[in-house]
Design an enzyme around this catalytic site. Structure first.
Site, PDB file in Angstrom:
ATOM      1  N   LYS A  87      22.918   5.543 -41.519  1.00  0.00           N
ATOM      2  CA  LYS A  87      24.144   4.724 -41.553  1.00  0.00           C
ATOM      3  C   LYS A  87      25.108   5.176 -42.637  1.00  0.00           C
ATOM      4  CE  LYS A  87      22.323   0.683 -39.188  1.00  0.00           C
ATOM      5  NZ  LYS A  87      22.007  -0.734 -39.226  1.00  0.00           N
ATOM      6  N   LYS A 108      17.632   3.977 -23.382  1.00  0.00           N
ATOM      7  CA  LYS A 108      17.063   2.650 -23.583  1.00  0.00           C
ATOM      8  C   LYS A 108      18.172   1.587 -23.557  1.00  0.00           C
ATOM      9  CE  LYS A 108      14.402   0.583 -27.306  1.00  0.00           C
ATOM     10  NZ  LYS A 108      13.941   0.836 -28.660  1.00  0.00           N
ATOM     11  N   LYS A 155      22.101  -2.923 -27.438  1.00  0.00           N
ATOM     12  CA  LYS A 155      23.374  -3.586 -27.704  1.00  0.00           C
ATOM     13  C   LYS A 155      24.409  -2.612 -28.249  1.00  0.00           C
ATOM     14  CE  LYS A 155      22.762  -7.750 -26.438  1.00  0.00           C
ATOM     15  NZ  LYS A 155      23.556  -8.913 -26.464  1.00  0.00           N
TER      16      LYS A 155
END
Length: 332
Positions: free
Chosen positions: A114, A197, A200
């Site tokens: 990140k 997969k 979200k």
């Protein structure tokens, strides 16, 4: 015989869980609560590592709790609570931060990924210290097992390292938790990109079956899902990823085996099959969505359940924290 204790948590980062969340994790939480001393937590403090609107965070936190109950997590059989309702999480997190090495924390995959994407100036310190709060979440409850996906194994290893370090320096304080890697079970992929997969973070939500979506919306998503060449309803992940994914979804929710479903649709086309999958999904999720909405409608009762869970959690957490402070030499 004493039941083994399990501890797991889920972040309230979206309005709705998706089918992959349920089949990959929550369904197994429901099974584990039957014969384990289970502690399940909505980790709302972890959600603060990304900037969020306060009203939205509150709404999503309550929606997560309501969905867990609607999916079968039973507050009578487990301890269900919000992380922020138990102050000991933050208190023990500071101890963990003072035990962890800077290099150790820097090597955590999630932080590396990140911070590389957004740059160090735009990465909050909370993302760096996140694994230490996660270690505190776990160690407070002295669990035997921590149900997690394979991607969380590194976090459990760090938790064990920190627990072992504390125990060897200050005396036996923490139970050494084991990662309980959730059975891979059914691999649920994106309806529009059946080689990826269901997630979200997908570019489009058209491929994601959401628990709180209306029955019509989910039926539409399934009927417009990506399919493959040919018209045979057969399981073949390489040549027919779209149909294979729909077969997996049907089988996971209907309880019919994949060969049984293939036989049922022999000689029929994709249209008939998609309609059948849509019906299975819609009917399975209908009562779950209705129960979650009912719980959210009566917010006072839902908060009462969560406060009662936090009261039970605090008894365990505060005992661990008191022992930690005493062994560290903090004056009582």
């Amino acid at each position: 015989m004493t039941r083994k204790r399990v501890l797991s948590g889920i972040q309230p980062t979206h309005d709705s869980f998706h089918l992959g969340n349920y089949l990959g994790a929550v369904k197994q939480w429901v099974e584990l609560q039957q014969d384990h001393d289970a502690f399940y937590c909505v980790v709302d403090l972890h959600a603060l590592t990304i900037e969020t609107d306060p009203a939205l965070l509150r709404k999503r936190t309550l929606a997560s709790a309501a969905q867990l109950i609607a999916l079968g997590v039973d507050p009578q059989k487990c301890t269900l609570f919000l992380q922020s309702h138990v102050p000991a999480h933050n208190q023990l997190a500071w101890i963990m931060e003072c035990l962890a090495g800077f290099g150790e924390a820097s090597r955590m995959t999630q932080f590396k990924d990140k911070s590389q994407k957004s740059g160090t100036d735009r990465t909050v310190v909370g993302l760096f210290t996140y694994p230490m709060l996660q270690a505190a979440d776990i160690l407070l409850y002295q669990p035997d097992l921590v149900p997690v996906g394979e991607d969380q194994r590194q976090h459990i290893e760090l938790t064990r390292d920190l627990a072992g370090r504390f125990n060897s320096r200050y005396g036996q304080t923490f139970q050494m938790p084991e990662a309980y890697i959730l059975k891979s079970g059914a691999k649920i992929n994106d309806l529009q990109d059946p080689t990826s997969k269901m997630s979200k973070s997908a570019e489009s939500m058209q491929g994601v079956i959401e628990i709180m979506d209306s029955p019509e919306a989910n039926a539409k998503k399934i009927k417009s899902s990506m399919t493959d060449t040919g018209r045979e309803v057969q399981f073949n992940e390489k040549q027919k990823p779209g149909i294979s994914n729909l077969l997996t979804i049907h089988s996971s929710l209907s309880g019919s085996s994949i060969p049984e479903i293939e036989k049922e649709f022999e000689g029929k086309g994709y249209g008939d099959f998609k309609s059948a999958v849509a019906e299975v999904v819609v009917e399975y999720l209908r009562p779950i969505r209705a129960r979650a909405l009912e719980l959210l409608e009566d917010e006072k009762s839902l908060l009462k359940i969560l406060h009662e869970g936090a009261d039970k959690a605090r008894v365990v957490a505060e005992k661990t924290l008191a022992d930690t402070y005493k062994n560290l030499g903090l004056a009582e």
